[in-house]
Design an enzyme around this catalytic site. Structure first.
Site, PDB file in Angstrom:
ATOM      1  N   THR A  23       4.247  -2.625  -7.685  1.00 64.33           N
ATOM      2  CA  THR A  23       3.823  -1.642  -8.679  1.00 64.33           C
ATOM      3  C   THR A  23       4.268  -0.275  -8.205  1.00 64.33           C
ATOM      4  O   THR A  23       4.268  -0.006  -6.999  1.00 64.33           O
ATOM      5  CB  THR A  23       2.299  -1.653  -8.870  1.00 64.33           C
ATOM      6  OG1 THR A  23       1.889  -0.463  -9.562  1.00 64.33           O
ATOM      7  CG2 THR A  23       1.562  -1.695  -7.548  1.00 64.33           C
ATOM      8  N   CYS A  73       7.398   2.186 -14.055  1.00 67.81           N
ATOM      9  CA  CYS A  73       6.200   1.339 -14.079  1.00 67.81           C
ATOM     10  C   CYS A  73       6.716  -0.073 -14.211  1.00 67.81           C
ATOM     11  O   CYS A  73       7.575  -0.342 -15.068  1.00 67.81           O
ATOM     12  CB  CYS A  73       5.283   1.700 -15.240  1.00 67.81           C
ATOM     13  SG  CYS A  73       3.942   0.521 -15.484  1.00 67.81           S
TER      14      CYS A  73
END
Length: 232
Positions: free
Chosen positions: A84, A198
């Site tokens: 992430t 992202c």
């Protein structure tokens, strides 16, 4: 011999599954036959992490990330990959707490953009990634890029779609169109490329949605993990 990849995932599992798929496909492609990646994954309950993010309890989130990395190290991982972008906010603290390398998500993307001769790039991600310096600051200070982010209203749209849709596996065409418009505005301001900063955005945005090159951090990070695993 493969180095064992330690994956910190579950933030969300939707993108962590893409890491697992890409890594194993690349290892099979590189080594052939029935070969697959040697890896470990610690997967969070994302609701618990999101609660810490939204309430600003970053110190608690950092401790959870450190514990996850230490679990992977004890389990035999040779290096760690945080699946992430947002949780690279505590990457330096995690690296300081373990004795194996952490492969930072921003670096392989930056190296590719430098090889392409780019200097001004647009960044999409969570509000934390777009507004705080842990990610864009690394691109600016370590790699020398001029980094553009969307304006206030567009940042809210990008962030909301990530948390209300993408992390839950929801992909809406209306959201794709909204992202296209935001990308167009970044390009109009001079962005030579767009970073999908992202790991879930790759579920929604493809190269066909942008008039300039798109850099998918999920795929690039997973590819870098395989390169590191197979090096030597």
């Amino acid at each position: 011999m493969q180095k064992i990849i330690g994956l910190i995932g579950g933030m969300s599992w939707e993108s962590s599954a893409e890491y697992y798929r890409i890594i194993n496909e690349l290892v099979r492609e590189r080594l052939g036959g029935l070969r697959s990646a040697q890896c470990l994954m610690w997967s969070f309950d994302f609701a618990e992490i999101e609660a810490l993010q939204s309430t600003g309890h970053w110190d608690d989130a950092t401790q959870e990330m450190i514990k996850a990395a230490q679990r992977l190290e004890r389990g035999g991982a040779d290096f760690v990959v945080i699946c992430t972008n947002t949780m690279h906010r505590m990457a330096d603290d995690v690296q300081a707490a373990i004795n194996i390398p952490l492969l930072h998500i921003a670096d392989p993307t930056a190296e590719r953009m430098k090889k392409a001769g780019l200097s001004k790039v647009g960044l999409l991600g969570t509000a934390f990634t777009m507004e705080q310096d842990f990610y864009k600051g690394r691109l600016i200070n370590k790699h020398g890029f001029d980094v553009l982010v969307p304006d206030d209203d567009d940042r809210k749209i990008v962030h909301q779609i990530i948390y209300d849709e993408l992390v839950q596996g929801i992909v809406n065409e209306s959201s794709r169109l909204a992202y296209r418009e935001i990308i167009d505005r970044l390009v109009a301001r001079g962005a030579q490329a767009i970073i999908l900063g992202c790991t879930e955005i790759m579920l929604l945005v493809k190269q066909s949605d942008s008039s300039v090159p798109v850099y998918d951090t999920t795929t690039i990070h997973a590819e870098a993990a395989v390169e590191h695993s197979l090096a030597g």
